[in-house]
Design an enzyme around this catalytic site. Structure first.
Site, PDB file in Angstrom:
ATOM      1  N   ALA A  35      14.919   4.960 -14.707  1.00  0.00           N
ATOM      2  CA  ALA A  35      16.347   4.784 -14.966  1.00  0.00           C
ATOM      3  C   ALA A  35      17.043   6.075 -15.376  1.00  0.00           C
ATOM      4  CB  ALA A  35      16.551   3.728 -16.057  1.00  0.00           C
ATOM      5  N   GLY A  42       0.851  -1.188   0.000  1.00  0.00           N
ATOM      6  CA  GLY A  42       0.000   0.000   0.000  1.00  0.00           C
ATOM      7  C   GLY A  42       0.883   1.232   0.000  1.00  0.00           C
ATOM      8  N   ASN A  80       5.599  10.903 -11.059  1.00  0.00           N
ATOM      9  CA  ASN A  80       6.344  10.214 -12.106  1.00  0.00           C
ATOM     10  C   ASN A  80       5.900  10.757 -13.462  1.00  0.00           C
ATOM     11  OD1 ASN A  80       3.904   8.941 -12.763  1.00  0.00           O
ATOM     12  ND2 ASN A  80       4.467   6.989 -11.806  1.00  0.00           N
ATOM     13  N   GLY A 112       9.687  -7.524  -3.838  1.00  0.00           N
ATOM     14  CA  GLY A 112       8.679  -7.154  -2.860  1.00  0.00           C
ATOM     15  C   GLY A 112       8.580  -5.665  -2.654  1.00  0.00           C
ATOM     16  N   ASP A 143      12.848  -5.701  -9.128  1.00  0.00           N
ATOM     17  CA  ASP A 143      11.421  -5.446  -8.933  1.00  0.00           C
ATOM     18  C   ASP A 143      11.269  -3.965  -8.595  1.00  0.00           C
ATOM     19  OD1 ASP A 143       8.767  -5.292  -8.162  1.00  0.00           O
ATOM     20  OD2 ASP A 143       8.904  -6.808  -6.588  1.00  0.00           O
ATOM     21  N   ALA A 187       7.426  -0.319  -5.101  1.00  0.00           N
ATOM     22  CA  ALA A 187       7.793   0.533  -3.957  1.00  0.00           C
ATOM     23  C   ALA A 187       9.011   1.411  -4.203  1.00  0.00           C
ATOM     24  CB  ALA A 187       8.014  -0.290  -2.686  1.00  0.00           C
ATOM     25  N   ALA A 188       9.507   1.463  -5.440  1.00  0.00           N
ATOM     26  CA  ALA A 188      10.664   2.323  -5.725  1.00  0.00           C
ATOM     27  C   ALA A 188      10.332   3.785  -5.463  1.00  0.00           C
ATOM     28  CB  ALA A 188      11.118   2.127  -7.169  1.00  0.00           C
ATOM     29  N   GLY A 189       9.181   4.237  -5.974  1.00  0.00           N
ATOM     30  CA  GLY A 189       8.790   5.621  -5.751  1.00  0.00           C
ATOM     31  C   GLY A 189       8.492   5.912  -4.289  1.00  0.00           C
ATOM     32  N   ASP A 190       7.898   4.944  -3.605  1.00  0.00           N
ATOM     33  CA  ASP A 190       7.604   5.123  -2.183  1.00  0.00           C
ATOM     34  C   ASP A 190       8.890   5.228  -1.372  1.00  0.00           C
ATOM     35  OD1 ASP A 190       4.889   4.872  -2.807  1.00  0.00           O
ATOM     36  OD2 ASP A 190       4.928   2.701  -2.528  1.00  0.00           O
ATOM     37  N   THR A 239      10.118  12.064 -11.000  1.00  0.00           N
ATOM     38  CA  THR A 239      10.975  10.877 -11.089  1.00  0.00           C
ATOM     39  C   THR A 239      10.888  10.278 -12.488  1.00  0.00           C
ATOM     40  OG1 THR A 239       9.210   9.449 -10.217  1.00  0.00           O
ATOM     41  CG2 THR A 239      10.750  10.404  -8.624  1.00  0.00           C
ATOM     42  N   LEU A 240      12.042   9.836 -12.994  1.00  0.00           N
ATOM     43  CA  LEU A 240      12.148   9.386 -14.376  1.00  0.00           C
ATOM     44  C   LEU A 240      12.691   7.959 -14.497  1.00  0.00           C
ATOM     45  CD1 LEU A 240      13.723  12.683 -15.767  1.00  0.00           C
ATOM     46  CD2 LEU A 240      11.341  11.933 -16.064  1.00  0.00           C
TER      47      LEU A 240
END
Length: 311
Positions: free
Chosen positions: A232, A48, A193, A296, A255, A258-261, A229-230
């Site tokens: 890579a 979430g 994004n 994850g 994976d 959750a990269a942006g989070d 955010t872009l």
């Protein structure tokens, strides 16, 4: 917008947002319409956007409280315990006995890209009355962090409470939605994004040049700082000092969930420590690079001791 009252309040981030259980299936690629494929892995992880950002803020060094809703089911206990294990104040995470907790079905391709389908469950039951009940908590925050996986009226109300109290606001309008300039003008840090920026700004984002134009449009709508955010390609920041590009940290993508989070968690944690925006962005990007190298959502979010920045 910020004012002098922020200097006297406890240095705690308040996150208003969603809590979901992520059901994650790994596959070489997503199936086409009418096609059945065999995957090669399945896992269940707490997630979430709201909870992910709260966990990221906490692991990356900030005191955190969360406002949200869970259902009355087996997932709820696990999701709540995840917050508590991270040291997050979950007193304002209520329970709706008539609903299931939020759930996300996630397909992760071998390329690392993901596709997500949400069932909001109890997240959709968060009410304006519940936000009003936490008005003092929000008004005393060092920073308010929000997304769009809970009802929009709740987001608007939380933003209004924070703005009236002089609390800085970090808003991540995801999933993507159109926003009016009146709301954006209350935002100190608008984090988007490419898809979100394009929808709100009304300008397609296909490369760094078009991202710069979109960021400028969002800035002209009233946001104090725009962070785009872009993936890579790194990130852009637009504010009164101009537009700056930050290259991505090298990493191996496993994976992107959750990269942006995680970026937001690092950004927010650094900001309430008094870091410059430049350093806060770099901390968020470094943490995000670690996140995408792991599978994850919440399990992939790093701790502050893992994130090393060159001065």
């Amino acid at each position: 917008m910020t004012d002098d009252r922020s200097q006297d309040r406890p240095r705690r981030i308040v996150v208003v947002g969603s809590l979901n259980m992520d059901l994650v299936l790994s596959a070489a690629r997503c199936p086409e319409a009418g096609e059945t494929l065999t995957g090669h892995g399945f896992a269940v992880h707490p997630g979430g956007k709201g909870a992910n950002q709260a966990i990221a803020c906490a692991r990356l060094g900030a005191p955190v409280a969360m406002v949200g809703r869970l259902g009355q089911d087996g997932f709820a206990a696990t999701l709540r315990q995840g917050l508590l294990d991270a040291g997050i104040d979950a007193d304002a995470v209520g329970t709706d006995p008539s609903l299931a907790s939020g759930t996300a079905m996630i397909i992760v391709e071998d390329s690392g890209q993901n596709r997500i389908l949400l069932a909001p469950g109890a997240n959709a039951a968060l009410s304006v009355a519940a936000i009003d009940a936490e008005a003092e908590r929000i008004a005393q925050a060092a920073l308010l962090v929000l997304q769009l996986e809970v009802p929009f009226a709740c987001v608007e109300r939380a933003i209004a409470i924070a703005a009236d109290a002089g609390v800085p606001i970090l808003f991540n309008p995801a999933p993507a939605a159109a926003l009016d300039a009146g709301l954006i003008a209350k935002i100190d840090y608008l984090v988007v994004n490419e898809t979100e920026a394009a929808l709100i700004a009304g300008h397609a984002v296909i490369d760094r040049a078009s991202a710069t134009i979109a960021a400028g449009i969002l800035l002209s709508m009233g946001a104090r700082h725009v962070l785009l955010t872009l993936g890579a390609e790194g990130a852009l920041v637009a504010d009164g000092a101009g537009v700056r590009h930050y290259p991505a940290f090298p990493t191996t993508v496993v994976d992107t969930t959750a990269a942006g989070d995680t970026f937001i968690g690092g950004l927010a944690a650094a900001l309430i420590e008094g870091a410059t925006l430049d350093r806060a962005v770099r901390l968020g990007m470094a943490a995000s690079a670690i996140c995408v190298s792991r599978p994850g959502a919440q399990p992939s979010i790093p701790f502050r001791a893992e994130v090393v920045l060159a001065d």
